[in-house]
Enzyme design. Sequence first.
Site, PDB file in Angstrom:
ATOM      1  CB  CYS A   1      -0.900  -0.037   1.236  1.00 56.13           C
ATOM      2  SG  CYS A   1      -1.768   1.479   1.595  1.00 56.13           S
TER       3      CYS A   1
ATOM      4  CB  CYS B   1       0.333   1.771   4.098  1.00 51.92           C
ATOM      5  SG  CYS B   1      -1.379   1.222   3.996  1.00 51.92           S
TER       6      CYS B   1
END
Length: 181
Positions: free
Chosen positions: A104, A107
């Site tokens: 991600c 993230c």
Amino acid sequence: MALENCLQVSTVTTTRAGVLHCCHPLSSKDKLNFPNHTGLKKPILTFSLPTPSFHSSGGTYQKSRIICKAKAVNEVQVVTDSNWNNLVIANESPVLVEFWAPWCGPCRMIAPIIDELAKEYAGKIACYKLNTDESPNTATQYGIRSIPTVLFFKNGEKKESVIGAVPKSTLSTTIEKYVDA
């Protein structure tokens, strides 16, 4: 965190069979000298304690050991499905949990912000991260459908969630709601 809160040094007397005979903590008057290491990305603590050794017909000897009693509270710890209840739900201090995955991109953008907050609020809030790929049960239990998602807990109860790669100020404002002054 002060070093004296992290380390407990004890002297142990054992026999050749490895039986523990006594254990007493180092007195507060004793000093530990840690050498300084430079040029490394992460500090390394290496040292030795001068402890007298003695040998007798019983074959006993004395040695020192270091036990770290405190967790590193100024960094983000990993939480999983198996230790969720112990680390998050049973925690008496406010808790921030980032739900993330290695693939991600957002993230990875928010991870340094969470690291900074863990250092800034050390001792006031516990910061954890949960990899949703490795611990899907907890993510499902809390209805995590988008990552990164940051959940805030107090006294084991979910209080608030922040979804997406938000600015540090947004997370700081949310933390301030749950940190006791």
